[in-house]
Write a protein that holds these residues in place. Structure first.
Motif, short mmCIF file in Angstrom:
data_model
loop_
_atom_site.label_atom_id
_atom_site.label_comp_id
_atom_site.label_asym_id
_atom_site.label_seq_id
_atom_site.Cartn_x
_atom_site.Cartn_y
_atom_site.Cartn_z
N LEU A 159 40.27 40.95 105.82
CA LEU A 159 40.24 41.30 104.40
C LEU A 159 39.69 40.23 103.42
O LEU A 159 38.68 40.39 102.71
CB LEU A 159 41.54 41.77 104.06
CG LEU A 159 41.50 42.49 102.66
CD1 LEU A 159 40.81 43.83 102.72
CD2 LEU A 159 42.92 42.64 102.07
N ILE A 160 40.18 38.99 103.70
CA ILE A 160 39.53 37.75 102.81
C ILE A 160 38.34 37.44 103.15
O ILE A 160 37.59 36.94 102.26
CB ILE A 160 40.72 36.82 102.69
CG1 ILE A 160 40.33 35.82 101.61
CG2 ILE A 160 40.76 36.06 103.94
CD1 ILE A 160 40.79 36.01 100.00
N SER A 161 38.03 37.63 104.51
CA SER A 161 36.32 37.12 104.91
C SER A 161 35.67 38.07 104.05
O SER A 161 34.63 37.47 103.83
CB SER A 161 36.32 37.22 106.40
OG SER A 161 35.37 36.72 106.68
N LEU A 162 36.03 39.24 104.28
CA LEU A 162 35.08 40.38 103.71
C LEU A 162 34.94 40.18 102.20
O LEU A 162 33.75 40.37 101.44
CB LEU A 162 35.43 41.93 104.08
CG LEU A 162 35.12 42.06 105.37
CD1 LEU A 162 36.02 43.42 105.79
CD2 LEU A 162 33.61 42.42 105.68
N ALA A 163 36.15 39.76 101.64
CA ALA A 163 36.05 39.84 100.18
C ALA A 163 35.15 38.69 99.46
O ALA A 163 34.76 38.58 98.71
CB ALA A 163 37.47 39.64 99.62
N ASP A 212 29.17 45.89 102.88
CA ASP A 212 30.40 45.79 103.42
C ASP A 212 31.76 46.44 102.76
O ASP A 212 32.60 46.33 103.10
CB ASP A 212 30.62 44.44 103.66
CG ASP A 212 29.73 43.76 104.61
OD1 ASP A 212 29.41 44.26 105.38
OD2 ASP A 212 29.56 42.32 104.55
N LEU A 213 31.33 47.26 101.59
CA LEU A 213 32.44 48.03 100.97
C LEU A 213 33.17 48.78 101.82
O LEU A 213 34.44 48.80 101.79
CB LEU A 213 31.67 48.65 99.73
CG LEU A 213 32.81 49.61 98.89
CD1 LEU A 213 33.85 48.62 98.37
CD2 LEU A 213 32.33 50.36 97.82
N ASP A 251 37.22 48.97 90.16
CA ASP A 251 35.89 48.21 89.75
C ASP A 251 34.83 47.95 90.60
O ASP A 251 33.96 47.32 90.25
CB ASP A 251 36.22 47.21 88.68
CG ASP A 251 37.05 47.41 87.57
OD1 ASP A 251 36.98 48.83 87.10
OD2 ASP A 251 37.99 46.49 87.10
N VAL A 252 35.21 47.84 91.99
CA VAL A 252 34.47 47.73 93.10
C VAL A 252 33.74 48.74 93.52
O VAL A 252 34.23 49.87 94.04
CB VAL A 252 34.99 46.74 94.26
CG1 VAL A 252 34.22 46.54 95.30
CG2 VAL A 252 35.65 45.78 93.87
N ASP A 253 32.47 48.59 93.43
CA ASP A 253 31.58 49.97 93.62
C ASP A 253 30.32 49.77 94.47
O ASP A 253 29.69 50.88 94.61
CB ASP A 253 31.23 50.37 92.30
CG ASP A 253 30.38 49.42 91.50
OD1 ASP A 253 30.06 48.35 91.92
OD2 ASP A 253 30.20 49.65 90.32
N GLY A 254 30.03 48.74 95.45
CA GLY A 254 28.99 48.80 96.10
C GLY A 254 28.92 47.64 97.06
O GLY A 254 29.95 46.78 97.17
N GLY A 255 27.88 47.63 97.78
CA GLY A 255 27.59 46.60 98.80
C GLY A 255 27.74 47.20 100.30
O GLY A 255 28.31 48.07 100.53
N VAL A 282 30.09 42.78 99.13
CA VAL A 282 31.06 43.81 98.29
C VAL A 282 30.76 43.59 96.89
O VAL A 282 30.85 42.30 96.33
CB VAL A 282 32.60 43.53 98.61
CG1 VAL A 282 33.56 44.52 97.68
CG2 VAL A 282 32.80 43.57 100.11
N LYS A 283 30.32 44.25 96.15
CA LYS A 283 29.62 44.14 94.68
C LYS A 283 30.51 44.97 93.88
O LYS A 283 30.95 46.13 94.05
CB LYS A 283 28.44 44.25 94.94
CG LYS A 283 27.55 43.56 95.60
CD LYS A 283 26.17 43.71 95.80
CE LYS A 283 25.56 42.87 96.83
NZ LYS A 283 24.52 41.92 96.33
#
Length: 146
Positions: free
Chosen positions: A27-31, A104-105, A98-102, A36-37
């Motif tokens: 999870l932290i790696s992806l964050a 890797d979302l 508030d995270v809405d794209g990317g 993730v945008k």
């Protein structure tokens, strides 16, 4: 209250701890490194801080409580750690709004769901056991007064 029974109850299984740690690391790696945008200014920083807080609360949940001298306090600490973790997860869910794209979302959302599923494998059972042990202490105290 049986100190050994409490010690065993608040000691988190090593395999489960490792599985939680691996889920959180993904999870932290992806964050941090994933794509993730968010279109909202500051949203990604808040979300990353929330992921870090979840990791800190996971560590607290899994930590040894041998340093706490009284079994009752060990149980209260374990329950408090669990509540703090649940709160951190709720805060992360709010930040995710508030995270809405990317690219890797979807993977990030799946990693969060996997972490929550791993927690749900054992955490409710542990919480119930800790609460029952605390309740049993009060039942023992009532018997002593009679």
């Amino acid at each position: 209250m049986n100190a050994e029974e409490v010690r065993q109850a608040v000691t988190v299984d090593g395999a489960w701890r490792h599985a939680l740690q691996e889920s959180w690391l993904q999870l932290i790696s992806l964050a941090v490194w994933g794509e993730v945008k968010s279109g909202r200014l500051g949203a990604m920083g808040r979300m990353r801080r929330r992921v870090l807080e979840v990791g800190e609360k996971l560590d607290s949940l899994c930590a040894s409580r041998d340093w706490i001298p009284h079994p009752r306090e060990q149980l209260k600490n374990a329950l408090g750690s669990s509540l703090a973790l649940r709160d951190a997860l709720q805060q992360l869910q709010r930040a995710m709004q508030d995270v809405d794209g990317g690219a890797d979302l979807e993977a990030f959302v799946a990693a969060l769901a996997a972490l929550e599923a791993r927690l749900d494998e054992r955490l409710p059972e542990l919480e119930n056991r800790w609460a029952a042990l605390l309740d049993s202490q009060y039942g023992d105290d009532d018997d002593a007064d009679e």
